[in-house]
Structure formats: C-alpha cells, structure tokens
Design a protein around this motif. Structure first.
Motif, PDB file in Angstrom:
ATOM      1  N   CYS A 196     -25.895  10.925  -4.757  1.00 12.20           N
ATOM      2  CA  CYS A 196     -25.107  10.580  -5.989  1.00 12.20           C
ATOM      3  C   CYS A 196     -25.062   9.155  -5.714  1.00 12.20           C
ATOM      4  N   VAL A 237     -26.925   7.192  -5.105  1.00 11.16           N
ATOM      5  CA  VAL A 237     -28.551   6.614  -5.559  1.00 11.16           C
ATOM      6  C   VAL A 237     -27.787   6.637  -7.285  1.00 11.16           C
ATOM      7  N   GLN A 238     -27.308   7.838  -6.835  1.00 12.13           N
ATOM      8  CA  GLN A 238     -26.701   7.763  -8.604  1.00 12.13           C
ATOM      9  C   GLN A 238     -26.487   6.506  -9.242  1.00 12.13           C
ATOM     10  N   GLY A 239     -25.656   6.234  -8.683  1.00 10.20           N
ATOM     11  CA  GLY A 239     -23.977   4.776  -8.497  1.00 10.20           C
ATOM     12  C   GLY A 239     -22.523   5.514  -8.547  1.00 10.20           C
TER      13      GLY A 239
END
Lengths: 277, 528
Positions: free
Chosen positions: A172, A174-176
């Motif tokens: 999550c 990494v998903q920003g």
C-alpha cells in the motif's frame, strides 16, 4: 460469519451473554418496574428481604427500596462500564497505533507517557483525579476511562509493530496511499480482534473501580449505583449483611458475564488458540 | 533388504476439508541404501505421507486404511509410548526450516548430546564426545565452536548440517528428509545434497526424500515416486522417470522445470528507463550495549534497465538484492547514490513515486490484506491518486481480466484465491497505476513449478502487450533465464557481473557466477 458461529457454539460465551442480557433487561425496565425515585424514602429502614412483600429485597439503612436501587443501579453500572471503556479504548488505540506505526522517537515519547501512567496504581490515580475534579458521575466515568487506557495502548502498539512490516502494508505504501489510510484501513482492522477482547477486561475493571470508589463514598452519592449501596451497607455489615451482599452479588455476576463474553470473543476471533482446548 | 513398506495407506482428513483423504492408497517401499524421492506440488500429500511414517499426523488426521512396516515390523496400532521409542532411534527426520526445528535457547552441543543421553542413557562427557564426532562427520568448518554455539549463530546451511547430524545420531534405519534444502541458497543446497548422498552411502541408511524440485530429484534420487492429489501416479527408477516419464502429470511437471539456456536475445531499446548510480546502503549497528557489525547491504551499486526490457538481479540471500528492490520503489532510503526513473530522480513523495514504479511482492499470502476485497486493493492506488472510485473499480475489473482472472472476482476476499491467483492480483495491483518500471521481488519463488511457469508466462505476455520494463529480483537462475534480457549478479552488496543473460550464463567471467551456475541442481541429468 464464521466468527459469529464459533461464538454461538461456545458455552461460556452463551452463559455470559445471558447474564449480560439480564442486566440489560434490568437497566431497560427499571423505570417501568420502579417508576419512583429509587433514592426516595420508601418504608421502614433495614427490613430483611422477604419480611415485607412490598420490598422483596428489603430496605437499606435509610429506608430505601434495595430492589429499586438494584434495577436503577444496573443502568449506572452499565453506563459507566461502557462509556469508560469507550474512552479507554479510543485513547489506547490512538496512542498505540501512532506509536507502533511510526516507531522511532514518536514511539519512545508516547510509550514513556504510557509508562508514566502505568507506574501509578490506577486506583490511586483515580482517587487523585476525583479529589481534584469532584465526584460527579460524569467526572468519575471520564476519570475511570483516563486511568484504564495504558494496557490497551501497549496491546495496540504490539499489534501495529508486527503488522506494519507485513508485505500488504508495504504494498500500500508503494501504491502511494497516505499514512492515515494505512493506519485506519489496512493495519487497524487486522489489529482489532485482541483489542476487542481486551476491552471486556477493561469494562469489568471499570465497573469494579466505580464500586470501589462508591464503597469509599467518593463516588456520586446522587445516583443509585451498586457501589453506593455497598457503601451504605458497610456500617451494618455485621447485622444486616444483605444490604452489601445483594449489590455485591449483582456486581459479581455482571463481571462474570463480561469476562465470559470476553473469553467467548477470544475463542471466536483467535480460533487457533481455542482449538487446543 | 526392505526397510520400509507402505501398503495401500489412506489418511482421512477432518470433515469440512476440500477432500475426504489427504492420501489415498499410497504404496511405497524403501530398501536399505537407497534414496527414494517423493515428488509433488503443494497439497499432493507428500508431507502427510512422511508424517504418517513418523507417527506424527497432525490432530484431526487419522489412518483410515493400509499398513506400514518398518524392517518387517508392523507400525499399525503402536501406542504413543512405542512411537516415541521408535522415533529418532529407528526413524529420523530432517525438516525444511532448520531454525524452527532447533531450540533457539539451547546450545547446539547440548541439543545434539541429548539424542544419546535420552535414547541410550549415556553420560554427559560421552554424549558430548559423540556430538563432536557427529559434527565432524557432517563437515562443519569449526565443530568445537559449533558445539558451543546457539542456533542463531550458525548459517542456514550449517544449521541444516546440525539437523542432519542429529537425525543420523542413532543410526536410524530410515531417514526422512522433508524439503531439507528448499530454504537454502543454491550453492549451499548443492553441498547439503552431496553430504546427504555421502552419509547415506557410508551408513547404508534408507532415505525418503521429499521435494517439489525435479532438479534436486535428478541430483540425488535412486528411485522416484510422483504424487498428485494424494495418490502416487507414477514410480520407478530415477533415470527412467526423468528421461521417459509415462504419466501425463509427470511429463507436465518435468516440462515446467525451466532450463538455464536463455531464449534468443531480443533487440533492446537504447534508452534507459531506470538508472541506479552508485547506490549504497548500510544497516547501522544500533543499540548502546549490543555491539553489532554494521551490515553493508549495498556498496556502490550501478545498474541500467532499458525501456521495455527485463533486468534480472540474481544473488543468494544476503547479497543485497531485496534491499536494492526496496530502495528502487522508495520503501527504503539509500545512504548514497541516486535512482533515476525516466530521466528524473525518484521523487520523495510517495504518491508521485507510485506512478513511476510499482512492486510485485514475494509472498502471495502476506502481500494482500486478508480483510479487504481483492478489487478494492487493486483500485485503491488509483483512487488515492484522484481517479473516481467507480472508474477505478471498473479499471480493476479490466485488470483482473488482463491478468487472467474472472472480472467478477473483484468482490471476493484474498483467502478465496489460490497462491497463483493471488500473485496475479498482486500483478494487477502493481499495473493499476500504469508505472514506468515494475519491480518484481521473487514473484514466483513461493509458487509450485507449474504455477510458476504460468505466472512467468503472464509476465512475458504483459511485457509484450504493455511494453513493461521489469526489474526482476530472483535467487533462481533458471527462472531468470526464462524471462530476462539482461542480468546483474550480486554478491555481498556488490554487482560482480552484468550483461546480456545469454552471454553471462553461457560464458560466466566471474568465479562467483560460475559457482552459482554449477550449483543449479539436476543440470547434468535434465540436460538443460
């Protein structure tokens, strides 16, 4: 759904739920069975239970109906238990979540505060709070909440510490997604089960703390709580012991009910721990 | 001489499981001085078979039919007390995870000596002397030091050697090895396999070796039994089965084993989409009282990933490849050097970095939130970036279809998917933000070979269709050869060799690369 089925299959959980439902029933019907002020004078003081058919549980040293106080007291005890637990759980989760999620100096700082609270015996702290802020029922409830949160914070923090390094949380990141999303939507739902179970312990302790305060006559004397009733019976303990014993049994049963529900929740939410039994 | 005979063994699963029996009518035999490899994918029942032979079936499992004989003696109806006397002395076992199989707070010497003290009643001095000679026999570099060490002070390979020494301590008739090398690096795996082979020859032990890896089978087996869905579908001599498999399942499994030969090189774009320049990262020694050496995870690492290409980063555990992946996606901050994506340095802000680089994680079970619906986890990245939720969810359905899942499955929870399907969800999630670079950190190492092949094919297909640029982290050279155009070999935080994958694997220049390639199990027999 699976957790609910497991809960309904466990006998302690069912017994606990039945006891709590009975207490809830008393609280809900108090106004109906005893519409008069439970603290008003009702008859001759210190009548034994059964001696007078009007007072099935007898009267206290001031001539007030014990059964009426018991019914109305159920409201007070439950209210104190629920509100104080809500306060403790909210503060505890907030502190523990932030400390566990961020770690580092935030964690150090918040945990020192938590430890500062924990080093004081919580009843002593409660006495101080009540002495300073007065003994209205609202103050007492908030004060109980304020002294009960540290274990919740520690538990939440421990859960967060292990969960925050899990791959789905990193995914999550990494998903920003924002920290608020990570804490509230990703980690908290996974950290909640043990906290919910622990909340039942907090609730039992909150009811006991209020009773203890009332026994010392430091709680609000203008509400018909069970603790107050025990306190009233203190002076006549050797002769008319039933004045203290009846509300004592009520407290005992309520706390037993809360604990059994807690145990049932624990078995339902942590099925792996339960299967060994 | 027959050491172990299993006849028509069926083990019943508890009610409510996905099938009635864990294993059905399994018949196997094991002679003295022979290694029988039991091969199968997860759920094939190979570990249950081993547990039944040890009398260690998990609670809820029970033997429904069949007989087991140990050197002619019937094992049916043994009491727990009789099993206890059997285990360790006549049947011993080596587990997959040497760290969890050893007691972490007991010194290795004491644990080893316990074997003789408990079973044979030897006194401490004598037991320790035997422990020392046992550790010598498994070729530990410093046996005296290892006796005094705690398990965490040894490396994975050394721990597994200790486990083997412990298992062979009482000269058991049958040794069961349950995936003993799966958790080890390739070079260590090669050494441990050689050790097992050597000890087995010297002691004449009958070995039942459980594995999912045909490379390992080719390396060590005398005979092979292939299991699928709880049944033995084929068994016979190793050479026979590896070269002329009769059953279609065996053939499929063998075909799924990737070779080390890389496919024909593709024409690569000259411009770089990701450049890593002089990256370094040291995990500092922390703590006032604990003295720990700072660990240098990355030392001046430079790499280039070309647009539309796949760069493999290979290395053993501790080589720094995962640290590199985490730095590239911004999960870890580097100490020095820079990461340039599409011509600009990797932005510090999470949301901006998310559009440039995404990651596929290793463990399909840990990388999805168990309490949220699969579709929501794919759509959440775009939603955070400002896409309206309805549109993002629609896009998630499209991505599900793209990675080969049913678009209607977006409303399901992660536990309703298999491992391979979950990895597809992980890929869909990474693609949702349309990143320029996809970092895949060991994306197939937790999957069965046949599923592995499917996921690799999916990645290759997606790359062709979407022009993805992939940084592919792996410890498995065969997997790298399948998919990647270029390779960088890492060791102790440094890139020791880099280049086109076909050239590097065909003619490795660095001795470390050479040792990695030589350690790949089963190259000789499988011929690939």
């Amino acid at each position: 759904m699976r957790a609910l089925r497991a809960y309904l299959r466990s006998p302690p959980a069912l017994i606990g739920s039945a006891i709590l439902l009975a207490v809830l029933f008393m609280a809900a019907t108090a106004q109906w069975f005893y519409p008069n002020d439970p603290l008003g004078l009702a008859g001759r003081p210190l009548q034994w239970p059964g001696a007078n058919p009007r007072f099935p549980l007898g009267t206290d040293p001031s001539g007030r109906d014990i059964a009426a106080q018991l019914f109305h007291g159920a409201r007070v005890s439950l209210l104190i238990g629920i509100v104080a637990t809500a306060i403790a759980v909210l503060i505890g989760i907030a502190m523990g979540a932030v400390a566990g999620f961020y770690g580092g100096w935030v964690d150090t700082g918040l945990m020192r505060v938590t430890e500062a609270f924990q080093t004081l015996p919580n009843f002593l702290l409660l006495l101080v709070l009540v002495a300073v802020f007065g003994s209205g029922i609202e103050t007492v409830t908030v004060a109980i909440g304020l002294v009960s949160w540290p274990p919740v914070a520690r538990l939440t923090r421990a859960e967060f510490l292990t969960l925050r390094t899990r791959e789905f949380v990193q995914a999550c990141r990494v998903q920003g997604l924002s920290d608020a999303h990570l804490i509230l939507r990703e980690v908290l739902p996974n950290a909640l089960p043990p906290v919910i179970v622990y909340a039942s312990v907090v609730m039992a302790v909150a009811i006991l703390l209020e009773s203890a305060l009332a026994f010392l006559q430091l709680s609000d004397p203008n509400v018909p709580s069970w603790g107050n009733l025990i306190g009233l019976g203190r002076n006549v303990l050797r002769t008319e012991w039933y004045v203290s014993a009846i509300p004592g049994v009520a407290i005992l049963l309520t706390i037993l009910g809360v604990s059994l529900v807690g145990q049932g929740l624990n078995d339902a939410l942590n099925p792996r721990l339960a299967s060994g039994r | 001489m027959r050491r172990l005979e299993i006849e028509g063994l069926s083990v019943r699963l508890p009610r409510g499981a996905d099938r009635a029996f864990a294993i059905e009518e399994v018949s196997l035999h094991l002679d003295a001085g022979e290694i029988l490899c039991v091969v199968g994918e997860s759920g094939s029942g190979k570990s249950v078979t081993a547990a039944a032979v040890m009398g260690l079936l998990a609670p809820g499992l029970s033997v429904a039919a069949g007989r087991m004989r140990l050197s002619g003696e019937d094992l049916g109806g043994k009491s727990p007390e009789e099993w206890r006397r059997l285990r360790g002395r006549r049947v011993a076992m080596v587990f997959q995870e040497p760290m969890t199989a050893l007691n972490p707070v007991m010194r290795v010497g004491a644990q080893l000596a316990e074997m003789w003290r408990v079973h044979l009643g030897l006194d401490r001095r004598e037991a320790e002397a035997r422990a020392l000679s046992a550790l010598r026999e498994v070729n530990l570099p410093d046996p005296e030091g290892a006796l005094r060490a705690f398990p965490h002070e040894l490396s994975g390979g050394q721990r597994q050697r200790v486990m083997i020494a412990m298992a062979l301590a009482l000269e058991p008739e049958v040794l069961i090895c349950d995936e003993p090398t799966t958790a080890l690096d390739v070079t260590t795996q090669a050494q441990v396999l050689a050790l097992i082979r050597d000890l087995q020859r010297r002691h004449g032990t009958a070995v039942m070796f459980i594995t999912h890896d045909f490379g390992v089978v080719a390396e060590i087996a005398d005979r092979v039994a292939v299991m699928q869905h709880g049944r033995v579908v084929e068994q016979g001599a190793a050479r026979e089965i590896l070269t002329r498999p009769a059953h279609p399942y065996t053939r499929a499994l063998l075909a799924a084993v990737p070779g080390v030969a890389a496919p024909a090189p593709r024409l690569l774009s000259p411009d770089a989409v990701l450049e890593v320049r002089g990256l370094s990262k040291t995990y500092a020694a922390r703590g006032l009282f604990r003295r720990r050496r700072p660990v240098r995870a990355l030392a001046d690492v430079s790499l280039t990933l070309r647009r539309g290409a796949t760069l493999a980063v290979v290395g053993e555990s501790g080589s720094g490849k995962s640290t590199l992946a985490r730095c590239v996606v911004g999960l870890l901050g580097a100490d020095g050097g820079e990461i340039v994506i599409g011509g600009a340095p990797l932005p510090r802000r999470r949301r901006e970095a998310a559009r440039l680089v995404q990651m596929v994680f290793q463990d399909p079970y840990a990388s999805l939130n168990p309490r949220r619906r699969a579709g929501a986890q794919v759509a959440q990245g775009p939603i955070a970036a400002g896409v309206p939720p309805g549109k993002a969810l629609e896009e998630a359905r499209r991505l599900f279809a793209l990675v080969g899942l049913d678009p209607a499955a977006v409303t399901r929870f992660p536990h309703e998917f298999s491992g391979g399907q979950r990895q597809r969800i992980g890929i869909a999630r990474a693609l949702a933000l349309q990143p320029q670079v996809l970092v895949a950190d060991e994306p197939v190492s937790a999957l069965d070979v046949s599923v592995q092949a499917q996921v690799l094919a999916l990645l290759r297909d997606l790359q062709a269709r979407l022009g993805l640029s992939i940084l592919f982290i792996t410890h498995d050279l065969r997997v790298a050869a399948q998919l990647c155009d270029e390779v960088a070999v890492m060791r102790q935080g440094e890139v020791v060799e880099a280049g086109r994958i076909g050239e590097v694997f065909a003619a490795p220049r660095h001795p470390y690369t050479r040792s990695l390639i030589e350690a790949i199990p089963g190259r000789a027999l499988l011929g690939r």
